[in-house]
Write an enzyme that holds these catalytic residues in place. Sequence first.
Site, PDB file in Angstrom:
ATOM      1  N   ARG A 104       0.884  -1.183   0.000  1.00 17.69           N
ATOM      2  CA  ARG A 104       0.000   0.000   0.000  1.00 17.69           C
ATOM      3  C   ARG A 104       0.909   1.217   0.000  1.00 17.69           C
ATOM      4  NH1 ARG A 104      -5.375   1.329   3.421  1.00 17.69           N
ATOM      5  NH2 ARG A 104      -6.103  -0.075   1.796  1.00 17.69           N
ATOM      6  N   HIS A 131      -7.124   0.764  -6.676  1.00 17.25           N
ATOM      7  CA  HIS A 131      -7.370  -0.136  -5.539  1.00 17.25           C
ATOM      8  C   HIS A 131      -8.041  -1.409  -6.073  1.00 17.25           C
ATOM      9  CE1 HIS A 131      -7.639  -1.448  -1.552  1.00 17.25           C
ATOM     10  NE2 HIS A 131      -8.510  -0.603  -1.036  1.00 17.25           N
ATOM     11  N   GLN A 134     -10.029  -4.036  -3.826  1.00 22.95           N
ATOM     12  CA  GLN A 134     -11.323  -3.529  -3.383  1.00 22.95           C
ATOM     13  C   GLN A 134     -12.370  -3.696  -4.486  1.00 22.95           C
ATOM     14  OE1 GLN A 134     -12.257  -2.051  -0.277  1.00 22.95           O
ATOM     15  NE2 GLN A 134     -14.229  -2.497  -1.215  1.00 22.95           N
ATOM     16  N   ASP A 226     -17.196   7.145  -1.874  1.00 20.99           N
ATOM     17  CA  ASP A 226     -15.971   6.939  -1.091  1.00 20.99           C
ATOM     18  C   ASP A 226     -15.691   8.265  -0.380  1.00 20.99           C
ATOM     19  OD1 ASP A 226     -13.581   5.954  -0.081  1.00 20.99           O
ATOM     20  OD2 ASP A 226     -12.445   6.305  -1.922  1.00 20.99           O
ATOM     21  N   CYS A 267     -16.279   1.457   0.170  1.00 26.25           N
ATOM     22  CA  CYS A 267     -15.152   0.586   0.511  1.00 26.25           C
ATOM     23  C   CYS A 267     -14.781   0.652   1.985  1.00 26.25           C
ATOM     24  CB  CYS A 267     -13.942   0.948  -0.348  1.00 26.25           C
ATOM     25  SG  CYS A 267     -13.313   2.616  -0.048  1.00 26.25           S
ATOM     26  N   ARG A 295     -13.644  -8.874   0.662  1.00 30.14           N
ATOM     27  CA  ARG A 295     -12.199  -8.633   0.514  1.00 30.14           C
ATOM     28  C   ARG A 295     -11.426  -9.924   0.826  1.00 30.14           C
ATOM     29  NH1 ARG A 295     -10.077  -3.508   0.885  1.00 30.14           N
ATOM     30  NH2 ARG A 295      -8.220  -4.624   0.193  1.00 30.14           N
TER      31      ARG A 295
HETATM   32  N1  NVA Z   1      -9.871   6.558  -1.502  1.00 25.43           N
HETATM   33  C1  NVA Z   1      -9.524   6.082  -0.186  1.00 25.43           C
HETATM   34  C2  NVA Z   1      -9.733   4.602  -0.100  1.00 25.43           C
HETATM   35  C3  NVA Z   1      -9.427   4.011   1.238  1.00 25.43           C
HETATM   36  C4  NVA Z   1      -9.631   2.532   1.272  1.00 25.43           C
HETATM   37  C5  NVA Z   1      -8.085   6.448   0.112  1.00 25.43           C
HETATM   38  O1  NVA Z   1      -7.236   6.380  -0.787  1.00 25.43           O
HETATM   39  O2  NVA Z   1      -7.799   6.816   1.262  1.00 25.43           O
HETATM   40  N1   CP Z   2     -11.251  -0.477   2.011  1.00 29.51           N
HETATM   41  C1   CP Z   2      -9.990  -0.531   2.470  1.00 29.51           C
HETATM   42  O1   CP Z   2      -9.024  -0.727   1.719  1.00 29.51           O
HETATM   43  O2   CP Z   2      -9.877  -0.409   3.822  1.00 29.51           O
HETATM   44  P1   CP Z   2      -8.528  -0.209   4.629  1.00 29.51           P
HETATM   45  O3   CP Z   2      -7.996   1.148   4.290  1.00 29.51           O
HETATM   46  O4   CP Z   2      -8.950  -0.329   6.064  1.00 29.51           O
HETATM   47  O5   CP Z   2      -7.551  -1.288   4.234  1.00 29.51           O
END
Ligand code: NVA
Ligand code: CP
Length: 310
Positions: A104, A131, A134, A226, A267, A295
């Site tokens: 990540r 992502h 997801q 989101d 998500c 997931r």
């Molecule tokens: N768009 C959000 C998704 C988190 C799972 C982010 O990048 O923080």
């Molecule tokens: N939806 C998602 O990726 O959640 P986290 O940021 O908790 O991993």
Amino acid sequence: MKGDLLSLRDLDENEILSLLDLSLFLKNQYREIGSNSKCLNGKILGMIFQKPSTRTRISFETAMLHLGGHAINLSSNELQLSRGESIEDTAKTLSLYVNVLMARVYAHEDIEKLSNFATIPVINGLSDLFHPCQILADLQTILEYKQKLKGIKLTYIGDGNNICNDLLLGCSKLGINISVATPVGFEPLDWITDIARTESKRNNSCILITSDPNEAIVDADVVVTDTHISIGKENEIHSREKLFFPRYQVNDDLVKFAKKDYIFMHCLPAKRGKEVSPSIIDGPHSVVWTEAENRLHVQKALLLKQLNPQ
Ligand code: NVA
Ligand code: CP
């Protein structure tokens, strides 16, 4: 080909459908007999996190344990990456120890570098652009509730971010009509929309990008939003709130234009009262907990395809 998954660009329609099939099988198997076969015995997943995570981290770790493997959590602060060791050298080193890497990252380029230099499969566990794990879980959730994918309509309301980008790719590859409503200046990137338009032509599906949420949501089977403030965008909170709120909130007024039996997805993590009202995310149309559960199952399917190809 190492079978990397950096975005849904990396999978064609059949590969996505086959992952969803396997995921559903694993979900049913786990529910019926309380376990899956331990076919990843001895396999190790390395997980690098530059950003916080609840679902991605725990679902990947649990997926490996259920399949007989093991996961190692590598916060980037604890790696020599934090002292300037290159991603290239990190990728080469970790490839000597573990069998698959999930990362990540802030910048999508970082996951591309990992992918280029690792000799093992690399999975994007979220970058600023994509992502994919997801969206695979989202597609499985839609299939479970709607019993089909081709021809349905999905509406995404909010920020043209990583979730929106991979939804565009996934929906267009599977023949799902997708409409996206974002404030002007927050649209998904043109090159990603262009790929999605090419895919949708092949599938005779439609793509609409607009700034009007009321137009986008008409007759939607699936409504998705989101956070308006993704990780790393916290310094834009005030300017974004002015632009996004309340026009781009999914609430009772907006969903009146969706189909009567629409489902709502997010998500997570969610900010209730910002991108979505509590009445919607905690209401009867919300499937966010199935989405979060999926997931686990879809990532098991992905890990099995990557690590156990026979
Ligand atoms: N768009 C959000 C998704 C988190 C799972 C982010 O990048 O923080
Ligand atoms: N939806 C998602 O990726 O959640 P986290 O940021 O908790 O991993």
